[in-house]
Scaffold this active site. Structure first.
Site, PDB file in Angstrom:
ATOM      1  N   GLU A  51       0.629  -1.104  -0.065  1.00  0.00           N
ATOM      2  CA  GLU A  51       0.124   0.222  -0.007  1.00  0.00           C
ATOM      3  C   GLU A  51       0.801   1.265  -0.113  1.00  0.00           C
ATOM      4  O   GLU A  51       0.524   2.040  -0.125  1.00  0.00           O
ATOM      5  CB  GLU A  51      -0.614   0.023   1.164  1.00  0.00           C
ATOM      6  CG  GLU A  51      -2.080  -0.695   0.933  1.00  0.00           C
ATOM      7  CD  GLU A  51      -1.737  -2.055   2.043  1.00  0.00           C
ATOM      8  OE1 GLU A  51      -2.452  -2.740   1.868  1.00  0.00           O
ATOM      9  OE2 GLU A  51      -0.578  -2.636   2.144  1.00  0.00           O
ATOM     10  N   PHE A 113     -11.851  -6.947  13.811  1.00  0.00           N
ATOM     11  CA  PHE A 113     -10.804  -7.754  12.564  1.00  0.00           C
ATOM     12  C   PHE A 113     -10.662  -6.253  11.682  1.00  0.00           C
ATOM     13  O   PHE A 113     -11.447  -5.587  10.727  1.00  0.00           O
ATOM     14  CB  PHE A 113     -11.133  -8.944  11.879  1.00  0.00           C
ATOM     15  CG  PHE A 113     -10.457  -8.754  11.060  1.00  0.00           C
ATOM     16  CD1 PHE A 113      -8.915  -9.392  11.824  1.00  0.00           C
ATOM     17  CD2 PHE A 113     -10.143  -9.180   9.915  1.00  0.00           C
ATOM     18  CE1 PHE A 113      -8.402 -10.084  11.236  1.00  0.00           C
ATOM     19  CE2 PHE A 113      -8.891  -9.566   8.918  1.00  0.00           C
ATOM     20  CZ  PHE A 113      -8.459  -9.888   9.278  1.00  0.00           C
ATOM     21  N   GLN A 114      -9.250  -6.092  11.504  1.00  0.00           N
ATOM     22  CA  GLN A 114      -9.181  -4.959  10.478  1.00  0.00           C
ATOM     23  C   GLN A 114      -9.653  -3.098  10.919  1.00  0.00           C
ATOM     24  O   GLN A 114      -9.630  -2.892   9.814  1.00  0.00           O
ATOM     25  CB  GLN A 114      -9.276  -5.162   9.480  1.00  0.00           C
ATOM     26  CG  GLN A 114      -8.001  -6.721   9.188  1.00  0.00           C
ATOM     27  CD  GLN A 114      -7.379  -7.280   7.530  1.00  0.00           C
ATOM     28  OE1 GLN A 114      -8.298  -6.393   6.356  1.00  0.00           O
ATOM     29  NE2 GLN A 114      -6.219  -7.094   7.483  1.00  0.00           N
ATOM     30  N   LYS A 163     -18.519   0.311   5.420  1.00  0.00           N
ATOM     31  CA  LYS A 163     -18.224  -1.309   4.272  1.00  0.00           C
ATOM     32  C   LYS A 163     -20.098  -1.071   3.666  1.00  0.00           C
ATOM     33  O   LYS A 163     -20.451  -1.385   2.967  1.00  0.00           O
ATOM     34  CB  LYS A 163     -17.720  -2.335   5.151  1.00  0.00           C
ATOM     35  CG  LYS A 163     -18.406  -3.836   3.721  1.00  0.00           C
ATOM     36  CD  LYS A 163     -17.502  -4.617   4.349  1.00  0.00           C
ATOM     37  CE  LYS A 163     -17.492  -5.761   3.192  1.00  0.00           C
ATOM     38  NZ  LYS A 163     -16.559  -7.299   3.302  1.00  0.00           N
ATOM     39  N   MET A 481      24.275   9.464   4.042  1.00  0.00           N
ATOM     40  CA  MET A 481      24.154  10.407   5.022  1.00  0.00           C
ATOM     41  C   MET A 481      24.245   9.900   6.107  1.00  0.00           C
ATOM     42  O   MET A 481      24.965  11.874   6.768  1.00  0.00           O
ATOM     43  CB  MET A 481      22.943  11.454   4.424  1.00  0.00           C
ATOM     44  CG  MET A 481      22.697  12.635   4.268  1.00  0.00           C
ATOM     45  SD  MET A 481      23.570  13.765   4.235  1.00  0.00           S
ATOM     46  CE  MET A 481      22.887  14.134   1.870  1.00  0.00           C
TER      47      MET A 481
END
Length: 567
Positions: A51, A113-114, A163, A481
């Site tokens: 993602e 969940f999630q 949803k 760096m």
């Protein structure tokens, strides 16, 4: 007419001229992806490996095309994986609409969940967030999101749909609003009933004051910031610079806002700025900064920054005025509009003595013919062979500074780099987005071995979609760096910066079905790059460099701009 809720999402995307989205599916966003299947002939979806890669790709697409980027992700870890990409877009003012879906209303707030409060998480790093609980809100919210992302100072917006809002039985009233150039502001006016949002119109009196300051100045300096690039004000800025006949310093984010090879260019300014730019800033009597927020990498010590000058700041965002550096005068407005007004009737100025003092300092050192490969040799080879309109996406670190120093950028969106958030892992995703948005241009991904480990999984995206992106890895076996700071400031205590481990980047590229090259000399670099360009497919060039190569010049953080640690 009444249409499915998910269909309304797709139709609103089409309204806004969206033809490409980047993303990664999951459970809560499946209804949206199911609808996307029906629209696959009109909206192209690019599936990334992660993602975060999708977020950076949407960002790179936006920066390189000037359009609003779009990114999809599911709930929970899918949504939180976007946050680094959202913050990257926010700090660099890149317009991206992020669309996520959350658990259903009946599970909200129950640690399902999630489940995660992504609108709350993203609030500090977006221009706006929307949690959509009612399907009837979809057209309004979609249009408003694009309006906010693109209006005024651009930036990211997040929409989170529950949803159940996207369920098959959800229908909404939908009326098509034709896509057009002023679509964002028009949509927002229609939706909110408010006045059509406009960029602030510059005050005529403020313009006149600046004209008088210019007339009195003997040593003016122009500073080209990211606002010139985001506002696509490069033509107006160039006309202004040439009328003013003054040296032009460029911030990292201003790359492409003014030609890097223009006779007035003094190069990058700040911590790793050129001697010409930093000395000019220290000695000028008038500093005009356009679209620059004076970050700590530019104005390292605000108390001494441009101490001899009257400082003028031009910015579309009033919040940036006097935030980091106190100004003597400012103008609120878009870079393009302010410069257009300044250019109208402006006299032609000449500053030969001032230019004679500053411009000779910018002379670059020769690339050299060292037996070992140097960063300058790598970039000189790229500069000599890349098409003039090629796009360059970088990650963050030494290679980023070297690219800004040795490559010349001539138009907005040609350099894609994370200047505000400093995101390692930004480059390859951004390159993918840029290539999708500019299929006729060659895209280079300039990276370091540390950064490449953070995004090399997106090589599968490069291979799958047949993208001719060339990744050039500055492989010095260290976090360069950070090691440079350890070398100069921390007594050469190299704590956890040596990257003495795999993978073999050539074998890795081949594992992804992409050709890999390893080069240890400039001759090998020339040969590898010529082969990669001729093939017209994705490639990885692993450039073996000395571990102690340093970015020069360098000024320590918090120090006056001409106190060079390295010359």
């Amino acid at each position: 007419m009444k249409i499915r809720a998910t269909q309304a999402i797709m139709e609103c995307l089409l309204e806004q001229g969206v033809d490409t989205v980047f993303g990664y599916p999951g459970g809560t966003i499946l209804n949206v992806y199911d609808e996307l299947y029906r629209y696959q002939d009109r909206i192209r979806h690019i599936l990334t490996a992660h993602e975060q890669g999708a977020a950076h790709a949407a960002d790179g697409y936006a920066r390189s095309t000037g359009k609003v980027g779009v990114c999809f992700a599911t709930s929970g870890p899918g949504a939180t994986n976007l946050t680094t990409g959202i913050a990257t877009a926010y700090l660099d003012s890149s317009p991206v609409v992020f669309i996520t879906c959350n658990v259903g209303e009946n599970l909200l707030g129950k640690d399902a969940f999630q489940e995660v409060d992504i609108t709350g998480i993203a609030m500090p790093i977006t221009k706006a967030t929307f949690l959509v609980r009612d399907a009837r809100q979809i057209p309004d919210v979609m249009r408003q999101a694009f309006a906010v992302a693109a209006t005024g100072r651009p930036g990211p917006v997040l929409i989170d749909f529950l949803k159940n809002v996207t369920a098959a039985d959800q229908e909404v009233d939908y009326t098509f609003i034709p896509w057009r150039e002023n679509r964002q502001s028009e949509s927002l006016r229609v939706l909110t009933g408010s006045h059509e949002p406009k960029k602030p119109e510059p005050d005529d009196h403020d313009i006149e004051i600046l004209r008088q300051m210019i007339a009195q100045a003997e040593r003016p300096l122009l500073l080209c910031g990211g606002g010139v690039v985001r506002g696509r004000a490069h033509q107006e800025f160039r006309a202004f610079a040439e009328k003013l006949d003054a040296p032009v310093a460029i911030t990292l984010m201003g790359g492409g806002g003014f030609p890097g090879d223009h006779p007035l260019t003094t190069g990058m300014i700040g911590m790793h700025g050129s001697r010409a730019s930093n000395v000019a800033c220290n000695e000028c009597d008038l500093l005009i900064a356009v679209g620059c927020r004076f970050s700590d990498r530019v104005a390292l010590d605000p108390a001494t920054f441009a101490a001899q000058a009257k400082i003028v700041q031009i910015d579309v965002d009033r919040a940036e005025i006097d935030k980091n550096v106190t100004t003597d005068h400012h103008i609120i407005g878009s870079a393009r509009r302010v410069l257009t007004l300044l250019n109208e009737g402006m006299s032609q100025y000449h500053h030969p003595e001032w230019k004679a003092r500053i411009l000779p300092m910018r002379a670059p050192s020769a690339a050299g013919t060292d037996a070992r490969l140097t960063p300058q040799q790598v970039l000189e080879t790229i500069r000599q062979r890349m098409p003039r309109d090629a796009i360059v996406a970088t990650d963050v670190g030494q290679h980023q500074m070297w690219a800004a120093k040795y490559l010349h950028f001539t138009y907005p969106g040609q350099l894609l780099t994370s200047g505000g958030f400093g995101t390692m892992g930004f480059g390859l995703g951004a390159a993918i987005g840029a290539q999708m948005g500019n299929p006729d241009k060659q895209v280079f991904h300039i990276t370091g071995d540390g950064c490449f480990r953070m995004n090399c999984h997106e090589l599968c995206t490069v291979e799958h979609y047949g993208l001719p992106i060339i990744s050039v890895v500055f492989n010095n076996g260290t976090l360069g760096m950070v090691r440079q700071w350890q070398n100069l400031i921390y007594g050469k205590r190299y704590s956890q910066t040596t990257l003495d481990r795999g993978p073999d980047f050539v074998k890795l590229a081949e594992a992804y079905g992409i050709r890999g090259f390893r080069v240890r000399s400039q001759a090998e670099m020339v040969q590898a790059l010529d082969q990669a360009l001729a093939a017209g497919t994705g490639a990885v060039i692993d450039c073996v460099l000395d571990m102690d190569e340093m970015v020069r010049p360098m000024v320590a953080a918090g120090s006056p701009i001409t106190d060079f640690l390295l010359s």
